[in-house]
Design an enzyme around this catalytic site. Sequence first.
Site, PDB file in Angstrom:
ATOM      1  N   HIS A 133       1.739  -3.530  -3.405  1.00 28.53           N
ATOM      2  CA  HIS A 133       0.554  -2.673  -3.495  1.00 28.53           C
ATOM      3  C   HIS A 133      -0.058  -2.891  -4.882  1.00 28.53           C
ATOM      4  CE1 HIS A 133      -1.604   1.196  -3.925  1.00 28.53           C
ATOM      5  NE2 HIS A 133      -1.531   1.311  -2.609  1.00 28.53           N
ATOM      6  N   ASP A 168       9.779   0.105  -5.521  1.00 28.69           N
ATOM      7  CA  ASP A 168       8.647   0.952  -5.148  1.00 28.69           C
ATOM      8  C   ASP A 168       8.934   1.518  -3.760  1.00 28.69           C
ATOM      9  OD1 ASP A 168       6.319   2.091  -4.293  1.00 28.69           O
ATOM     10  OD2 ASP A 168       5.064   0.313  -4.576  1.00 28.69           O
ATOM     11  N   GLN A 181       6.689   3.848   0.435  1.00 30.65           N
ATOM     12  CA  GLN A 181       6.778   3.875   1.894  1.00 30.65           C
ATOM     13  C   GLN A 181       8.217   4.106   2.352  1.00 30.65           C
ATOM     14  OE1 GLN A 181       4.182   3.845   3.926  1.00 30.65           O
ATOM     15  NE2 GLN A 181       2.652   3.395   2.361  1.00 30.65           N
ATOM     16  N   LYS A 197       2.906  11.218   0.513  1.00 36.86           N
ATOM     17  CA  LYS A 197       3.286  10.441   1.705  1.00 36.86           C
ATOM     18  C   LYS A 197       4.521  11.031   2.367  1.00 36.86           C
ATOM     19  CE  LYS A 197       1.587   6.147  -0.337  1.00 36.86           C
ATOM     20  NZ  LYS A 197       0.351   5.593   0.223  1.00 36.86           N
ATOM     21  N   CYS A 256      -5.073  -1.968  -0.352  1.00 39.14           N
ATOM     22  CA  CYS A 256      -4.626  -2.096  -1.746  1.00 39.14           C
ATOM     23  C   CYS A 256      -3.582  -3.186  -1.893  1.00 39.14           C
ATOM     24  CB  CYS A 256      -4.070  -0.776  -2.275  1.00 39.14           C
ATOM     25  SG  CYS A 256      -5.328   0.470  -2.457  1.00 39.14           S
TER      26      CYS A 256
HETATM   27  C1  LIG Z   1       3.897   0.485  -1.306  1.00 34.28           C
HETATM   28  C2  LIG Z   1       3.037   1.444  -2.087  1.00 34.28           C
HETATM   29  N1  LIG Z   1       3.145   1.478  -3.420  1.00 34.28           N
HETATM   30  C3  LIG Z   1       2.417   2.324  -4.167  1.00 34.28           C
HETATM   31  C4  LIG Z   1       1.520   3.178  -3.593  1.00 34.28           C
HETATM   32  C5  LIG Z   1       0.731   4.073  -4.483  1.00 34.28           C
HETATM   33  O1  LIG Z   1       0.998   5.428  -4.234  1.00 34.28           O
HETATM   34  P1  LIG Z   1       0.106   6.499  -4.986  1.00 34.28           P
HETATM   35  O2  LIG Z   1      -1.318   6.148  -4.711  1.00 34.28           O
HETATM   36  O3  LIG Z   1       0.487   7.799  -4.417  1.00 34.28           O
HETATM   37  O4  LIG Z   1       0.428   6.367  -6.450  1.00 34.28           O
HETATM   38  C6  LIG Z   1       1.367   3.160  -2.194  1.00 34.28           C
HETATM   39  C7  LIG Z   1       0.387   4.005  -1.480  1.00 34.28           C
HETATM   40  O5  LIG Z   1      -0.774   4.156  -1.793  1.00 34.28           O
HETATM   41  C8  LIG Z   1       2.139   2.274  -1.429  1.00 34.28           C
HETATM   42  O6  LIG Z   1       2.026   2.236  -0.099  1.00 34.28           O
END
Ligand SMILES: Cc1ncc(COP(=O)(O)O)c(C=O)c1O
Lengths: 415, 415, 156, 156
Positions: free
Chosen positions: B131, B209, B212, B235, B373
Amino acid sequence: MNDAPPVTAAFDVQAIRAQFPILTETVRGRPLVFLDSAASAQKPRAVIEAMVHAMERQYANVHRGLHWMSERTTEAYEACRDAAARFLNAGSRDEIVLTRNSTEGINLVAHSYGRGVMRAGQAVLISEMEHHSNIVPWQMLRDAHGVELRVARVTEAGELDMDSVAAHLADGKVGLVAITHMSNVLGSYTPAERIVRLAHEAGARVLLDGSQAAVHRKVDVQALDADFYVFTGHKLYGPTGIGVLYGKAELLDRMPPFLGGGDMISTVSFERSEWARVPHKFEAGTPPILEGIGLKAAIEWVERIGFPAMEAHERALTDHALARLSAIEGVTVIGRAQDRGGVISFTLDRAHAHDVATLLDRQGIAVRAGHHCAEPLMRRFGLDSTARASFAAYTTRTEIDALAEALTRVRTFFA
Amino acid sequence: MNDAPPVTAAFDVQAIRAQFPILTETVRGRPLVFLDSAASAQKPRAVIEAMVHAMERQYANVHRGLHWMSERTTEAYEACRDAAARFLNAGSRDEIVLTRNSTEGINLVAHSYGRGVMRAGQAVLISEMEHHSNIVPWQMLRDAHGVELRVARVTEAGELDMDSVAAHLADGKVGLVAITHMSNVLGSYTPAERIVRLAHEAGARVLLDGSQAAVHRKVDVQALDADFYVFTGHKLYGPTGIGVLYGKAELLDRMPPFLGGGDMISTVSFERSEWARVPHKFEAGTPPILEGIGLKAAIEWVERIGFPAMEAHERALTDHALARLSAIEGVTVIGRAQDRGGVISFTLDRAHAHDVATLLDRQGIAVRAGHHCAEPLMRRFGLDSTARASFAAYTTRTEIDALAEALTRVRTFFA
Amino acid sequence: MSEAFEELRDLYQEVILDHGRHPRNFRRLDGALHAKGENPMCGDKVEVWLKLGAGERIEDAAFQGRGCAISIASASLMTEVLRGKTRDQARSLADAFRTLARTGACPVCDAVHEEDIERLQPLAGVAEYPSRVKCATLAWHAMEAALKGEGSATTE
Amino acid sequence: MSEAFEELRDLYQEVILDHGRHPRNFRRLDGALHAKGENPMCGDKVEVWLKLGAGERIEDAAFQGRGCAISIASASLMTEVLRGKTRDQARSLADAFRTLARTGACPVCDAVHEEDIERLQPLAGVAEYPSRVKCATLAWHAMEAALKGEGSATTE
Ligand SMILES: Cc1ncc(COP(=O)(O)O)c(C=O)c1O
Ligand SMILES: Cc1ncc(COP(=O)(O)O)c(C=O)c1O
């Protein structure tokens, strides 16, 4: 979404209190007397309901969704930016960066303006009455980036010493003045317009920490000509987890981003990424969606009451409180600024502030005691700690009388 | 505070749905079919009620208040740290840093571990399926700190290429591996335990990370031996504005702070400040109090259902969805990882993903479309965008059938 | 066509599907004014060429690009309605179209652009889908950039 | 004393007020074990001295410091109950006292520390005021630091 009775010219504190469910709670068997709003304010039903409405009826992630829930949630969240822009009278909604709180807003400027635009050898000017959140980021900038940290004095009356400000600006090295708009300990306002004028004449930019001021007084960043202005949602009757940084467009444009991640980029490849345009450049990751929706409701709630009415109410309370507290033998109020708001720090002879706070708590009265995240200011006044009572739109004269009576009891107790 | 019916061995999706008020909403005249939970999940009543309870009955600022409301609120907020520690099986609650979201957690590590502990010339290893939030912070670290950025490949099947990981680790220069535990585009899990083992053998630390993964599968950071682990509250059926960073105590102890301000210091003078102990060192300013209270409720809600039941439910849904989607002519599912969860990206011949999403939305079905993203991953598969359906505890077979039927209609429409 | 399909039609009218599938003037123009447009959020990309003739009127307009049906159809329709317009007329039409796309109507445009807006009317449905408005306006931003001599436009 | 005052008494019993106002053993001890204690959150500071005599028993204990009534009274009472204790007994008493301050009771301590805990009982009320627990335990942390030969302790 909001069934608050319309509050017009006449300020009806009971009607206001009725909008705060928590104010009917009891603490240690006594009705809650909440005099710690400067730390964080209670939430009116309009704010609670806006957040519940989002969670129960209209929620999805924002900005990237093409579906109905996402589009509606994006609108609801982005409306907070419009509300904040109106609230501060910003020139444009794009000058509003939504942060977690004031602390993050100040860190953002220390990082993106401090490291990104300022040069080693320049100086940052703060004051003796800053909150730690407006001290530590500048120390970190000093230590990482070779910027000097200067400190303007505070007078015995608890006012910002403008001669000291002028003296520090004289050599033209100060690139940024970062000063509170209202002390969270003394209640003193600072003469923001004069600070900005002096600073600009000396070639410095100005960040005003409005964490306290924005709650009690109409702020007009264009009239002030402030370069940056921060405030924090939870003190403005809004939720935690959201704050506002106003920055002039030309400055925000020049500043490199702060945190990296989703939503703050325009395109990403491993070699390099392009930043999204301002303000999104400074907003990485899923934003505080529910909090933005709550803050918008809070801003509208405050606007419906109106600052003229709220200020008059709080001024009357403050005058009353100063009179009552000063009349108690052994009580010393710290600071006697000309221009002050509803935050009063005091000490009681022969009793430590913590004991005072605990004994007031035992009587259902919530005040804060300690250094109030302003250790250097405590030192300036030769103190370890004070007790602090602070007022909000929902505070009543009766509550202040209750404080005075309880304090008299504490005094007798420790005599 | 929580009147959710006890969910035991048998997974009753209707009982679960009944706890999500939003699921009875209609969109464009149709019952909402929400298949965008990977972007952000909906909130069960237990979470809403916990936040409302705080705002209506028990709220004040935390940590520094001596009065009843502050002490009770501190307990309620800090209980989130305990819940998160238990949820991830951290060795200690002090290894849990509460952040705004995953993005901030990753930035914190990039700053405090990256700039604070890593040396120029070392490398960070990420992968092609990250991401943006796990790409951009490392690019910024690279550009500011002279660290190399390496990228492990993803196979045609959409799995992390472990040979590529091993090859990048071979020269011992990699100081940190930062890799997703589950792709938000392909649904693929990565073999976290193997990654950690390989990395540790090569002298590298590992950040996973879990934005998910932590939503769908029991995570045990000690069993994984992960050095850092992040996830994001919104999430996991919790509020926005809060996330979790787990870090091993010995690492957090060595890392300099991230943001400066109130609450993260032990003492402040203008000359220097002393940092509070871990984890508070990393938590500047008023924390996300209401959000912590909401996240604790969300964690408990998930724990009550239990991952075994939830995983089984989601696995059945995913299998069903894969079967139904693959049966539609012109639909291509991207990735076919062995170990995968309920996130499915697909394309439809002759129709752009955005048109697909809009036409599904017109039928009440919320899916995401775009690059999610993860632009580099799109490029890896030669795509501009995909449509993505993602599942949660409240997703039903019927909803997946609705998706398949609506998609068939869209296909006919564009044929 | 069944009722279910009828629903899909309110945004994706036949004109849009047709222009989306078979874009008109999908080619380059040598020696013409030119600009690129990009919507980084969704990856839509478009290039627009404008050839000015006598009296600085648009003699020929063309585009290439890739993106969703909305953005392609909008670009295609745009190249058709631009012919014969002066610079000012083109800019004013772009304003009118943006109002149409954002609000679903353009009451003030009737007088001047009545005929053109009628041709563009099928795109008015995007107003119901705020995130798709940018798809519809992308080519128009690029067109204005070309007129101004700027090389690119973005609808971020 | 009126009812209102009675309420204040549940934490601030007479013993605490008395020791708070007139701390016992408020002095330095030369050539003794010594440590500082600090609670940076509230600014309370205390220094503790312990003189060991025959059989490594605490022969004299003293303190100086400033802070709230709770922390001063707790330090003062501590210096009194420590006399005659071995290192192990002092440490075990510190554990017992922390339990008392945190929970308001110490069921398991009765056997060993019955008499001392009874003297310290007036401080049990802090359990109702979690943020004040550290005030009560500060001197005890410093005492243990002194025994261990560490110069300082903090109850952050
Ligand atoms: C794999 C992954 N990493 C990071 C994020 C970032 O999460 P957040 O926007 O809540 O910081 C997300 C979701 O947006 C994600 O799916
Ligand atoms: C003057 C002042 N500045 C900054 C802050 C920090 O606000 P926050 O903790 O919400 O970031 C506060 C309140 O805590 C304050 O009173």
